[in-house]
Design a protein around this motif. Structure first.
Motif, PDB file in Angstrom:
ATOM      1  N   SER A  86     -65.082  29.525   6.083  1.00 17.02           N
ATOM      2  CA  SER A  86     -66.340  30.039   5.535  1.00 17.02           C
ATOM      3  C   SER A  86     -66.203  30.417   4.064  1.00 17.02           C
ATOM      4  CB  SER A  86     -66.809  31.267   6.321  1.00 17.02           C
ATOM      5  OG  SER A  86     -67.044  30.932   7.660  1.00 17.02           O
ATOM      6  N   GLY A  87     -65.011  30.793   3.654  1.00 19.13           N
ATOM      7  CA  GLY A  87     -64.781  31.135   2.257  1.00 19.13           C
ATOM      8  C   GLY A  87     -65.572  32.339   1.792  1.00 19.13           C
ATOM      9  N   TYR A  88     -65.726  32.421   0.491  1.00 18.29           N
ATOM     10  CA  TYR A  88     -66.368  33.563  -0.161  1.00 18.29           C
ATOM     11  C   TYR A  88     -67.866  33.303  -0.279  1.00 18.29           C
ATOM     12  CZ  TYR A  88     -66.832  37.327  -3.642  1.00 18.29           C
ATOM     13  OH  TYR A  88     -67.175  38.459  -4.322  1.00 18.29           O
ATOM     14  N   MET A  90     -59.619  44.049  -2.972  1.00 21.03           N
ATOM     15  CA  MET A  90     -60.869  44.080  -2.215  1.00 21.03           C
ATOM     16  C   MET A  90     -60.751  44.910  -0.942  1.00 21.03           C
ATOM     17  SD  MET A  90     -62.825  42.541  -4.234  1.00 21.03           S
ATOM     18  CE  MET A  90     -64.300  42.325  -3.257  1.00 21.03           C
ATOM     19  N   GLY A  91     -59.563  44.993  -0.374  1.00 22.83           N
ATOM     20  CA  GLY A  91     -59.368  45.788   0.830  1.00 22.83           C
ATOM     21  C   GLY A  91     -59.580  47.270   0.588  1.00 22.83           C
ATOM     22  N   ILE A  92     -59.161  47.752  -0.570  1.00 24.46           N
ATOM     23  CA  ILE A  92     -59.312  49.168  -0.889  1.00 24.46           C
ATOM     24  C   ILE A  92     -60.798  49.513  -1.051  1.00 24.46           C
ATOM     25  CG2 ILE A  92     -59.229  49.334  -3.417  1.00 24.46           C
ATOM     26  CD1 ILE A  92     -56.944  51.300  -3.087  1.00 24.46           C
ATOM     27  N   LYS A 136     -50.386  46.977   3.402  1.00 24.81           N
ATOM     28  CA  LYS A 136     -51.204  47.685   4.374  1.00 24.81           C
ATOM     29  C   LYS A 136     -52.345  46.884   4.996  1.00 24.81           C
ATOM     30  CE  LYS A 136     -50.183  52.421   3.345  1.00 24.81           C
ATOM     31  NZ  LYS A 136     -49.694  52.791   4.664  1.00 24.81           N
ATOM     32  N   MET A 137     -52.594  45.656   4.552  1.00 25.88           N
ATOM     33  CA  MET A 137     -53.680  44.882   5.147  1.00 25.88           C
ATOM     34  C   MET A 137     -53.254  43.423   5.325  1.00 25.88           C
ATOM     35  SD  MET A 137     -57.719  44.743   4.078  1.00 25.88           S
ATOM     36  CE  MET A 137     -57.952  46.492   4.421  1.00 25.88           C
ATOM     37  N   THR A 138     -53.319  42.951   6.555  1.00 26.16           N
ATOM     38  CA  THR A 138     -52.973  41.565   6.855  1.00 26.16           C
ATOM     39  C   THR A 138     -54.182  40.656   6.596  1.00 26.16           C
ATOM     40  OG1 THR A 138     -53.714  41.704   9.149  1.00 26.16           O
ATOM     41  CG2 THR A 138     -51.398  42.317   8.685  1.00 26.16           C
ATOM     42  N   VAL A 139     -53.927  39.368   6.625  1.00 25.91           N
ATOM     43  CA  VAL A 139     -55.016  38.399   6.488  1.00 25.91           C
ATOM     44  C   VAL A 139     -56.063  38.619   7.573  1.00 25.91           C
ATOM     45  CG1 VAL A 139     -55.615  35.946   6.669  1.00 25.91           C
ATOM     46  CG2 VAL A 139     -53.627  36.628   5.339  1.00 25.91           C
ATOM     47  N   GLU A 140     -55.612  38.804   8.807  1.00 25.88           N
ATOM     48  CA  GLU A 140     -56.554  38.984   9.918  1.00 25.88           C
ATOM     49  C   GLU A 140     -57.405  40.237   9.730  1.00 25.88           C
ATOM     50  OE1 GLU A 140     -53.211  38.441  10.314  1.00 25.88           O
ATOM     51  OE2 GLU A 140     -53.376  36.335  10.905  1.00 25.88           O
ATOM     52  N   GLN A 141     -56.769  41.327   9.309  1.00 22.57           N
ATOM     53  CA  GLN A 141     -57.504  42.569   9.068  1.00 22.57           C
ATOM     54  C   GLN A 141     -58.521  42.397   7.942  1.00 22.57           C
ATOM     55  OE1 GLN A 141     -53.961  44.911   8.437  1.00 22.57           O
ATOM     56  NE2 GLN A 141     -54.273  46.047  10.347  1.00 22.57           N
ATOM     57  N   TRP A 142     -58.130  41.699   6.883  1.00 15.13           N
ATOM     58  CA  TRP A 142     -59.037  41.490   5.763  1.00 15.13           C
ATOM     59  C   TRP A 142     -60.234  40.631   6.185  1.00 15.13           C
ATOM     60  CZ3 TRP A 142     -61.909  42.916   2.326  1.00 15.13           C
ATOM     61  CH2 TRP A 142     -62.458  42.110   1.343  1.00 15.13           C
ATOM     62  N   ILE A 143     -59.991  39.575   6.929  1.00 19.45           N
ATOM     63  CA  ILE A 143     -61.097  38.724   7.396  1.00 19.45           C
ATOM     64  C   ILE A 143     -62.053  39.532   8.276  1.00 19.45           C
ATOM     65  CG2 ILE A 143     -61.696  36.756   8.872  1.00 19.45           C
ATOM     66  CD1 ILE A 143     -59.097  35.401   7.824  1.00 19.45           C
ATOM     67  N   GLN A 144     -61.522  40.309   9.202  1.00 16.63           N
ATOM     68  CA  GLN A 144     -62.371  41.128  10.077  1.00 16.63           C
ATOM     69  C   GLN A 144     -63.202  42.114   9.266  1.00 16.63           C
ATOM     70  OE1 GLN A 144     -59.660  42.957  12.838  1.00 16.63           O
ATOM     71  NE2 GLN A 144     -59.450  41.108  14.079  1.00 16.63           N
ATOM     72  N   TYR A 173     -64.026  41.925   6.107  1.00 16.21           N
ATOM     73  CA  TYR A 173     -64.976  41.163   5.295  1.00 16.21           C
ATOM     74  C   TYR A 173     -66.176  40.738   6.139  1.00 16.21           C
ATOM     75  CZ  TYR A 173     -66.926  37.410   2.487  1.00 16.21           C
ATOM     76  OH  TYR A 173     -67.784  36.595   1.781  1.00 16.21           O
ATOM     77  N   GLU A 174     -65.908  40.214   7.324  1.00 16.50           N
ATOM     78  CA  GLU A 174     -67.009  39.767   8.175  1.00 16.50           C
ATOM     79  C   GLU A 174     -67.894  40.937   8.612  1.00 16.50           C
ATOM     80  OE1 GLU A 174     -65.129  37.439  11.270  1.00 16.50           O
ATOM     81  OE2 GLU A 174     -65.294  35.622  10.022  1.00 16.50           O
ATOM     82  N   ARG A 175     -67.318  42.084   8.908  1.00 13.87           N
ATOM     83  CA  ARG A 175     -68.117  43.275   9.253  1.00 13.87           C
ATOM     84  C   ARG A 175     -69.019  43.674   8.096  1.00 13.87           C
ATOM     85  NH1 ARG A 175     -63.584  45.810  12.174  1.00 13.87           N
ATOM     86  NH2 ARG A 175     -63.019  46.645  10.161  1.00 13.87           N
TER      87      ARG A 175
END
Length: 143
Positions: free
Chosen positions: A51-53, A78-80, A128-136, A138-140
């Motif tokens: 899906s990208g950005y 972006m995670g912060i 402190k943030m994995t790829v999976e956590q960041w995707i989740q 971001y999607e939320r």
């Protein structure tokens, strides 16, 4: 390491390179390092998140960028921006470790004095943030 000598002036080059090396050493698996001639970026590649950005369709999802601005080196995380607990942790740890006041926008940590970059803290933040956590996350945020 990619050539970053054109991205930053000579006075800040060593600190800029060290910051990139710290991120490289601490970044969880799955992110990809890129550059666009303005900075060094860590993204979720399209093969991992097609899906990208949403702002620029067809481009990888950004996560961290390091960009030398006119008066500072900016660390964009972006995670912060999306995780209030992570932000609170970072603000507290920064205050505990660095004698100068934190200069920060929503996702940009501005290092005005490159001799005071808390490289150890940046390394901990990056872990402190994995790829999976960041995707989740971001999607939320996208609904």
């Amino acid at each position: 390491m990619m050539d970053v000598t054109t991205l930053v002036d000579e006075e800040r080059l060593d600190s800029f390179i060290h910051l990139i090396e710290v991120i490289d050493d601490h970044l969880p698996e799955g992110f990809e390092k890129t550059t666009d001639g303005q900075g060094v970026h860590y993204v979720v590649p399209l093969d991992r998140y097609p899906s990208g950005y949403h702002v620029t369709p067809g481009t990888p999802l950004p996560f961290i960028s390091v960009i030398a601005q006119k008066r500072h080196v900016g660390l964009y995380h972006m995670g912060i921006y999306s995780d209030p607990e992570l932000l609170a942790w970072f603000e507290q740890e920064y205050a505990n470790r660095v004698p100068t006041k934190l200069d920060m926008g929503k996702s940009c940590i501005r290092f005005n004095n490159v001799k005071r970059i808390p490289f150890d803290l940046v390394g901990e933040l990056v872990e402190k943030m994995t790829v999976e956590q960041w995707i989740q996350r971001y999607e939320r945020s996208r609904g």
